[in-house]
Design an enzyme around this catalytic site. Structure first.
Site, PDB file in Angstrom:
ATOM      1  N   GLY A 155      48.883  37.471  29.492  1.00 52.35           N
ATOM      2  CA  GLY A 155      50.175  38.178  29.500  1.00 52.35           C
ATOM      3  C   GLY A 155      50.936  37.750  30.747  1.00 52.35           C
ATOM      4  N   ARG A 156      51.841  38.641  31.191  1.00 55.67           N
ATOM      5  CA  ARG A 156      52.671  38.292  32.344  1.00 55.67           C
ATOM      6  C   ARG A 156      51.840  38.072  33.601  1.00 55.67           C
ATOM      7  NH1 ARG A 156      56.989  42.489  29.968  1.00 55.67           N
ATOM      8  NH2 ARG A 156      55.065  43.469  29.320  1.00 55.67           N
ATOM      9  N   ILE A 157      50.830  38.935  33.813  1.00 54.57           N
ATOM     10  CA  ILE A 157      50.006  38.788  35.020  1.00 54.57           C
ATOM     11  C   ILE A 157      49.105  37.556  34.892  1.00 54.57           C
ATOM     12  CG2 ILE A 157      48.241  39.872  36.474  1.00 54.57           C
ATOM     13  CD1 ILE A 157      49.412  42.612  35.619  1.00 54.57           C
ATOM     14  N   ARG A 177      44.349  37.430  22.540  1.00 55.99           N
ATOM     15  CA  ARG A 177      44.269  37.793  21.111  1.00 55.99           C
ATOM     16  C   ARG A 177      44.780  36.658  20.233  1.00 55.99           C
ATOM     17  NH1 ARG A 177      47.273  43.318  21.283  1.00 55.99           N
ATOM     18  NH2 ARG A 177      48.112  42.093  22.970  1.00 55.99           N
ATOM     19  N   ILE A 232      40.517  41.954  37.387  1.00 56.20           N
ATOM     20  CA  ILE A 232      41.696  42.636  37.938  1.00 56.20           C
ATOM     21  C   ILE A 232      42.348  43.465  36.828  1.00 56.20           C
ATOM     22  CG2 ILE A 232      43.310  40.722  37.460  1.00 56.20           C
ATOM     23  CD1 ILE A 232      43.302  42.321  40.847  1.00 56.20           C
ATOM     24  N   ARG A 234      40.803  45.887  33.587  1.00 59.05           N
ATOM     25  CA  ARG A 234      40.260  47.239  33.449  1.00 59.05           C
ATOM     26  C   ARG A 234      38.725  47.183  33.471  1.00 59.05           C
ATOM     27  NH1 ARG A 234      44.146  49.136  35.093  1.00 59.05           N
ATOM     28  NH2 ARG A 234      45.614  50.567  34.117  1.00 59.05           N
ATOM     29  N   ASP A 258      38.071  44.400  41.210  1.00 56.30           N
ATOM     30  CA  ASP A 258      39.043  45.387  41.710  1.00 56.30           C
ATOM     31  C   ASP A 258      39.016  46.647  40.858  1.00 56.30           C
ATOM     32  OD1 ASP A 258      41.278  46.223  43.399  1.00 56.30           O
ATOM     33  OD2 ASP A 258      42.561  45.917  41.652  1.00 56.30           O
ATOM     34  N   GLU A 263      35.914  54.747  37.684  1.00 56.77           N
ATOM     35  CA  GLU A 263      36.490  54.856  39.039  1.00 56.77           C
ATOM     36  C   GLU A 263      36.645  56.314  39.463  1.00 56.77           C
ATOM     37  OE1 GLU A 263      40.106  52.572  38.808  1.00 56.77           O
ATOM     38  OE2 GLU A 263      39.003  50.768  38.268  1.00 56.77           O
ATOM     39  N   HIS A 281      40.390  49.225  43.538  1.00 59.10           N
ATOM     40  CA  HIS A 281      41.565  49.198  42.643  1.00 59.10           C
ATOM     41  C   HIS A 281      42.875  49.162  43.445  1.00 59.10           C
ATOM     42  CE1 HIS A 281      43.064  50.412  38.368  1.00 59.10           C
ATOM     43  NE2 HIS A 281      43.981  49.703  38.998  1.00 59.10           N
TER      44      HIS A 281
END
Ligand code: 8YV
Length: 324
Positions: A155-157, A177, A232, A234, A258, A263, A281
């Site tokens: 995606g964007r990240i 996907r 980075i 989930r 991260d 958490e 995180h």
């Protein structure tokens, strides 16, 4: 509705929202607060038209709010909001993409270098006075040189991380996907194939029913003994028992994490792994970026009630982004 007239809109703040967002919301709307597990007074529930969410928004809550139109969620990941259910109730859900992309990508690179080059441990060596008493920190077995990097979640990240990796002179491939249009990096249509073809796997994958514990013993074995895993995205996309075992028995070389399954509780086996670099995180956690995220939470709500348009609707509710 004119922007200065939004006091007639009752809004629920759910969870511990960023103070900048909370302050702007208080100026603009009529606020009701309800944290995790709080029962909402029936009288308020009937009036609430919007939720600003830094905590769970589940079907039960959505059903308690008959006038609900919009849930504006803090963060790009919105697994705490049941967006699919919201769509069935004609409730638009928004998140905070774009404004955190570069910050999170920067953190991913830092985590990768920390894991590979042991920089936190080298710093500890200096702080403990060992440079003076013992001499230079040991040469690291790990290096970025010659690595092949696979990105899980383009995606964007993911794209922002890929750009940075390219600048390091390393080849990038990915699994997603589906192949992403206009992206020329090599695509693998399964995660295990990607892992088998790289030695550095960076996960930016969101939490979905399909990604639960998807990074498991098989993926780590495919990554191999020189493998480095960075997460980075989930924490619940990873089988942490399998990851801890792989770090302890040399199935992979190192990890940089991260995010975690539960958490802020980090399994002792990961804390005990000397080849894991762990962060609490902090992917987007700068004053600059968190304030931009907070603004986007508020701007979505103002745009919705003043112009009938959500700025950054999530995929599940994209069809609802303009008020009919
Ligand atoms: C935030 C994140 O830390 O945007 C996300 O999805 O994971 C982080 O930027 C998170 O939203 C909790 O505040």
């Amino acid at each position: 509705m004119p922007e200065n007239d939004l006091k007639s809109v009752t809004l629920l703040i759910r969870g511990k929202l960023h103070p900048h967002a909370a302050a702007r919301l208080e100026e603009t709307f009529t606020i009701v607060r309800g944290g995790e597990g709080d029962a909402l007074a029936g009288e308020h529930a009937r009036k609430i038209k919007a939720v600003a969410a830094a905590a769970t928004v589940d079907p039960a809550l959505i059903d308690t709010l008959p006038q609900l139109e919009i849930v504006s969620s803090f963060g790009v990941g919105y697994d705490h909001v049941d967006a699919a259910y919201a769509a069935t109730r004609n409730v638009v859900v928004t998140n905070t993409p774009d404004v955190l992309t570069d910050e999170v990508a920067d953190t991913a690179i830092g985590l990768l270098i920390n894991a590979v080059r042991e920089l936190p441990k080298a710093e500890q060596w200096l702080r403990d006075g060992l440079w003076v008493s013992e001499g230079a920190y040991r040469l690291t077995n790990g290096t970025l040189r010659g690595r092949r990097v696979g990105i899980f979640g383009m995606g964007r990240i993911g794209l922002a991380i890929a750009k940075r990796i390219e600048a390091f002179g390393l080849p990038v491939s990915y699994h997603n996907r589906r192949p992403v249009e206009g992206v020329s990096y090599a695509y693998f249509d399964s995660l295990v194939e990607l892992a088998a073809n790289v030695d550095t796997l960076i996960s930016v994958a969101p939490s979905t029913p399909q990604t639960q514990k998807i990074v498991d013993a098989e993926i780590l074995k495919a990554l191999g003994p020189t493998g480095v895993f960075v997460n980075i995205g989930r924490g619940n996309t990873v089988d942490e028992d399998a990851l801890a075992a792989a770090l302890h028995d040399g199935t992979i070389q190192a990890a940089g994490l991260d995010v975690f399954y539960d958490e802020p509780n980090v399994p002792q086996a990961l804390i005990d792994a000397p080849n894991a670099s762990l962060l609490p995180h902090v992917g987007s956690a700068t004053i600059h970026t968190r304030e931009a995220m907070a603004d986007l939470v508020v701007d979505n709500l103002i745009a919705w009630f003043s112009r009938g348009e959500a700025l950054t609707p999530v995929a599940e509710t994209i069809a609802l982004a303009k008020r009919k």
